[in-house]
Design a protein around this motif. Structure first.
Motif, mmCIF file in Angstrom:
data_model
loop_
_atom_site.group_PDB
_atom_site.id
_atom_site.type_symbol
_atom_site.label_atom_id
_atom_site.label_comp_id
_atom_site.label_asym_id
_atom_site.label_seq_id
_atom_site.Cartn_x
_atom_site.Cartn_y
_atom_site.Cartn_z
ATOM 1 N N ARG A 1 50.318 35.698 36.278
ATOM 2 C CA ARG A 1 49.005 35.513 35.663
ATOM 3 C C ARG A 1 47.889 36.058 36.539
ATOM 4 N N MET A 2 48.086 36.018 37.845
ATOM 5 C CA MET A 2 47.085 36.629 38.737
ATOM 6 C C MET A 2 47.093 38.146 38.607
ATOM 7 N N LEU A 3 48.268 38.734 38.456
ATOM 8 C CA LEU A 3 48.338 40.182 38.246
ATOM 9 C C LEU A 3 47.705 40.571 36.920
ATOM 10 N N LEU A 4 47.836 39.705 35.915
ATOM 11 C CA LEU A 4 47.254 39.978 34.608
ATOM 12 C C LEU A 4 45.735 39.832 34.632
ATOM 13 N N GLY A 5 45.244 38.943 35.492
ATOM 14 C CA GLY A 5 43.812 38.677 35.546
ATOM 15 C C GLY A 5 43.428 37.374 34.875
ATOM 16 N N GLN A 6 44.413 36.596 34.400
ATOM 17 C CA GLN A 6 44.137 35.296 33.799
ATOM 18 C C GLN A 6 43.828 34.244 34.860
ATOM 19 N N GLU A 7 44.302 34.475 36.072
ATOM 20 C CA GLU A 7 44.035 33.583 37.202
ATOM 21 C C GLU A 7 43.498 34.418 38.359
ATOM 22 N N ARG A 8 42.670 33.798 39.200
ATOM 23 C CA ARG A 8 42.155 34.461 40.383
ATOM 24 C C ARG A 8 42.762 33.811 41.623
ATOM 25 N N PRO A 9 43.118 34.593 42.638
ATOM 26 C CA PRO A 9 43.619 33.981 43.862
ATOM 27 C C PRO A 9 42.542 33.139 44.543
ATOM 28 N N THR A 10 42.960 32.034 45.130
ATOM 29 C CA THR A 10 42.023 31.207 45.895
ATOM 30 C C THR A 10 41.586 31.929 47.156
ATOM 31 N N ARG A 11 42.541 32.613 47.767
ATOM 32 C CA ARG A 11 42.268 33.452 48.943
ATOM 33 C C ARG A 11 43.129 34.692 48.849
ATOM 34 N N GLY A 12 42.741 35.730 49.575
ATOM 35 C CA GLY A 12 43.534 36.944 49.616
ATOM 36 C C GLY A 12 43.063 37.983 48.611
ATOM 37 N N THR A 13 43.738 39.138 48.616
ATOM 38 C CA THR A 13 43.320 40.260 47.776
ATOM 39 C C THR A 13 44.494 40.819 46.975
ATOM 40 N N ILE A 14 44.179 41.298 45.778
ATOM 41 C CA ILE A 14 45.137 42.011 44.933
ATOM 42 C C ILE A 14 44.501 43.338 44.555
ATOM 43 N N LEU A 15 45.166 44.434 44.890
ATOM 44 C CA LEU A 15 44.650 45.769 44.622
ATOM 45 C C LEU A 15 45.576 46.504 43.658
ATOM 46 N N LEU A 16 44.987 47.267 42.754
ATOM 47 C CA LEU A 16 45.724 48.159 41.866
ATOM 48 C C LEU A 16 45.249 49.572 42.162
#
Length: 262
Positions: free
Chosen positions: A47-62
């Motif tokens: 769900r974080m990869l989809l964008g339905q959830e946001r990480p509390t900490r850290g980064t996700i890059l595409l």
């Protein structure tokens, strides 16, 4: 390109830590299977990869850029429960995403734009093996056909990343084997990265280029709130599978052999 980079990601809900310190790089066009016990955060990660959830900490890059804050056409998703619209025909379901993307207010295309969209939708319907069913409604389709429709619905938008949340778990073994062959062919043909959650280890090793296990290292009842899951194993399939290799579309007779883990 469709490379994903996850760095030091934590996900918390109030006092509960679901995922802790998750880091992984996923190459463009990889097919990654996420496995692990129920409740260890696999679907939350998806769900974080989809964008339905946001990480509390850290980064996700595409592709080196921060992941958009909301789901978008660059990420397609297929769930275990058939995510199709019961009031639309097969063609209407596949066409809807293109209509919404091009005409948000009316959700309708006209003239040459509609003809082009219909042509692309019909081509995708054929690609998933549903030719001749364009005018049928989901209730008239078997479970396997509905899941083929859900794949067509996601793939017609040409996503960079396809996210699969136990998409074949409700299918009987014979139909699942057919869908596995179809999934290999679709990944072989389309320039996309696939991330799939599954509880079926055979499915993971049959389809994926890489199998990643999530687990809670501390899982006693008094520890579940204080400690989240992280990646405990990362296994590359051997011999390596690469999108674009013709051999991928043939059913596997023997299970693949993992090359390494950590």
């Amino acid at each position: 390109m469709s490379a994903i980079s996850i760095k030091d990601v934590w996900k918390e809900y109030g006092d509960q830590i679901v995922l802790e310190n998750v880091s992984i790089d996923i190459a463009s066009r990889a097919f990654v299977a996420l496995v692990g016990p129920s409740g260890c955060g696999k679907t939350t990660f998806l769900r974080m990869l989809l964008g339905q959830e946001r990480p509390t900490r850290g980064t996700i890059l595409l592709d080196g850029e921060p992941l958009p804050a909301e789901p978008g056409p660059d990420r397609g998703v297929v769930f275990q429960r058939y995510s199709v619209f019961p009031h639309l025909t097969v063609l209407g379901n596949v066409l809807l995403g293109k209509e919404l993307r091009a005409a948000r207010l009316s959700a309708r295309l006209f003239g040459a734009a509609r003809r082009q969209a219909v042509e692309e939708a019909r081509a995708m319907i054929a690609a998933v093996g549903l030719s001749g069913s364009e005018d049928k409604y989901p209730a008239q389709l078997s479970g396997g056909m509905q899941q083929r429709l859900a794949l067509a619905q996601a793939l017609v938008m040409r996503p960079k990343v396809l996210l699969l949340d136990e998409p074949f778990g409700a299918l009987d073994p014979g139909i699942r084997a057919e869908i596995h062959v179809l999934m290999k062919r679709l990944w072989h043909d389309a320039p996309m990265t696939v991330v799939m959650v599954t509880h079926d280890m055979r499915e993971a090793f049959t389809l994926a280029t890489r199998v990643v296990a999530f687990e809670r290292p501390r899982d006693r009842p008094e520890e579940k709130l204080r400690y989240g899951a992280n990646i405990t194993k990362d296994i590359t399939i051997w011999p390596p599978r690469k999108a674009g290799e013709a051999s991928l579309i043939r059913p596997d007779r023997d299970g693949p052999v993992p090359s390494q883990g950590h």
